[in-house]
Design a protein around this motif. Structure first.
Motif, PDB file in Angstrom:
ATOM      1  N   ASP A  97      -6.670  -2.094  -2.605  1.00 41.22           N
ATOM      2  CA  ASP A  97      -5.813  -0.911  -2.548  1.00 41.22           C
ATOM      3  C   ASP A  97      -5.440  -0.330  -3.906  1.00 41.22           C
ATOM      4  OD1 ASP A  97      -5.217  -0.498   0.365  1.00 41.22           O
ATOM      5  OD2 ASP A  97      -4.650  -2.600   0.168  1.00 41.22           O
TER       6      ASP A  97
ATOM      7  N   LYS B 223      -2.406   3.710  -6.637  1.00 38.60           N
ATOM      8  CA  LYS B 223      -3.262   3.219  -5.561  1.00 38.60           C
ATOM      9  C   LYS B 223      -4.593   3.955  -5.521  1.00 38.60           C
ATOM     10  CE  LYS B 223       0.097   0.581  -4.108  1.00 38.60           C
ATOM     11  NZ  LYS B 223       1.185   1.018  -4.973  1.00 38.60           N
TER      12      LYS B 223
ATOM     13  N   ARG C  39       0.836  -1.210   0.000  1.00 39.30           N
ATOM     14  CA  ARG C  39       0.000   0.000   0.000  1.00 39.30           C
ATOM     15  C   ARG C  39       0.867   1.254   0.000  1.00 39.30           C
ATOM     16  NH1 ARG C  39      -3.578  -0.304   4.846  1.00 39.30           N
ATOM     17  NH2 ARG C  39      -4.792  -1.769   3.571  1.00 39.30           N
TER      18      ARG C  39
END
Length: 444
Positions: A303, A346, A268
């Motif tokens: 994500d 992301k 992430r």
């Protein structure tokens, strides 16, 4: 410092037979600290501003749960706390003790208390006791019969009863750092009267083998000191004589969840190197690559989402590649998926929109769709207004009617908010376009 050998009784067995040979005590036992000031590490709890330091300074020690990995001093600290608090020290292990053993311990503590002597009961592996056994400590803690110190390598919030936790303070003990292991090594060399026969690099490699475990470090040192070698051993020579300890990893325990959390957050955080490191740590610990394949795919969905629609496909292909190749070759495909995810744009916009939609669905219950988007296969349904006023989007300008598709008594929400990254930048343009058209058509 303790003597090198236990002397034992002076007299031999009857009949003048020779006394049994005295066996040397293990190095870890000989170096056991005699006061809390001698404990290496755990400054965060033992220092003047730490919880134990404050308790001892105030002369008020409470029941404790010591949570930490093996070999960081849990047993030693408990023993020294008893000595510094003038309490009788009793040690049991939850692995080998049952209900009858506990009853004997509590009865002895009760008699001791009546004679003016308190009892510090140290329970190793306390998480191994079941709920009923854990509940059995409570009345004896509350009436002051015992002061409980439990030791556990597992997360107490998962393994211990809430009632027991509410009567105890949880203290977290940490792995020993390389600097702290070096201090322990120097103490061992002083006790043994000679330095380790290792080069500087080999010495560091030895400490790394201990993996933050002080007891393991002393056992390794004891092994090396027993060798008859000339000169100093190199890291390669050390590696041929010693097997590296397996990393602490329980596929069903706390460490499992810690490492998968570290992997997920590294992906992430767009850090491919850290992500590969935690991925490799789990593999080295014996984790099932199929579990990792599933979790990696989840990361792509949660994500990255529509910021890079290929991310999910890439993960599924890597998973399929692993199933076809197996280990170890297939693990490379999963590693490459980890790199791809870490470097992908992301967005959790789709994930958040889905959660909001589920929440709205629960809140609005059984609100029916507006009648104009219902089919009317029967005459009765047409009479009831099913399908009346429906605008066929392909017949509308720009193939967009702008009609309302939510229940009539539900205010239109905004749930999907794409980010200005990756492919979602294009989706945001489309969403903004349809939003403008909808406002225009509804205003006409």
């Amino acid at each position: 410092m303790a003597d090198l050998f236990d002397t034992g009784p002076e007299s031999g067995p009857a009949g003048g037979a020779e006394p049994a040979p005295v066996r040397p005590r293990p190095l870890a036992d000989r170096l056991r600290p005699q006061s809390l000031a001698e404990v290496i590490g755990q400054e965060q709890i033992l220092g003047p501003d730490g919880p134990l330091g404050a308790m001892l300074a105030a002369g008020s020690l409470s029941s404790l749960i010591l949570w930490g990995p093996p070999g960081v001093g849990k047993t030693t600290i408990a023993r020294l706390l008893a000595a510094e608090s003038d309490l009788h020290f009793v040690q049991i292990s939850a692995i080998f003790s049952g209900v009858q053993d506990l009853k004997k311990v509590f009865e002895a503590a009760r008699i001791r208390r009546s004679n003016g002597q308190g009892t510090l009961l140290f329970v190793d592996e306390i998480h191994r006791f079941n709920k009923a056994q854990q509940d059995g400590f409570l009345p004896h803690m509350e009436d002051g019969t015992i002061l409980l110190i439990g030791a556990t390598t597992e997360n107490p919030s998962f393994e211990l009863n809430a009632a027991l936790l509410s009567r105890s303070q949880v203290l977290v003990l940490e792995r020993l750092s390389l600097a702290e292991l070096e201090r322990l090594t120097q103490r061992a060399e002083k006790e043994l009267g000679r330095p380790l026969p290792l080069t500087g690099e080999a010495r560091e490699a030895l400490l790394e083998m201990a993996d933050g475990d002080g007891r393991a470090a002393l056992n390794l040192i004891e092994q090396v000191m027993a060798w008859k070698v000339e000169g100093k051993l190199s890291p390669d020579q050390l590696a041929t004589r010693l097997m590296r300890r397996a990393a602490k990893y329980d596929k069903s325990g706390d460490e499992h969840y810690n490492l998968i959390s570290a992997l997920h957050k590294s992906v992430r955080g767009s850090d491919p190197d850290a992500a590969l490191y935690w991925y490799s740590r789990m593999l080295e610990g014996g984790e099932d690559p199929r579990y990792l394949a599933r979790r990696i795919t989840r990361m792509a969905v949660e994500d990255i989402g529509l910021a890079d629609p290929q991310a999910q496909t890439h993960c599924l292909h890597a998973w399929e590649t692993y199933e076809r190749l197996g280990s170890p070759e297939g693990e490379l495909a999963l590693a490459q998926a980890v790199i791809y995810l870490a470097l992908a744009p992301k967005s959790n916009a789709g994930y958040m929109a889905y959660k909001m939609a589920r929440q709205l669905a629960r809140k609005t219950g059984s609100a029916p769709p507006p009648k104009h988007i219902l089919n009317a296969p029967t005459g009765l349904m047409k009479e009831q207004g099913y399908g009346a006023g429906y605008a066929y989007d392909h017949d509308a300008e720009d193939a967009f009617s702008g009609q309302n598709y939510f229940p009539e008594d539900v205010k239109r929400p905004v749930m999907y908010s794409p980010v200005e990254r990756g492919f979602e930048r294009e989706l945001k343009k489309r969403l903004d376009y349809f939003t403008r058209l909808r406002l225009q058509r509804q205003g006409d």
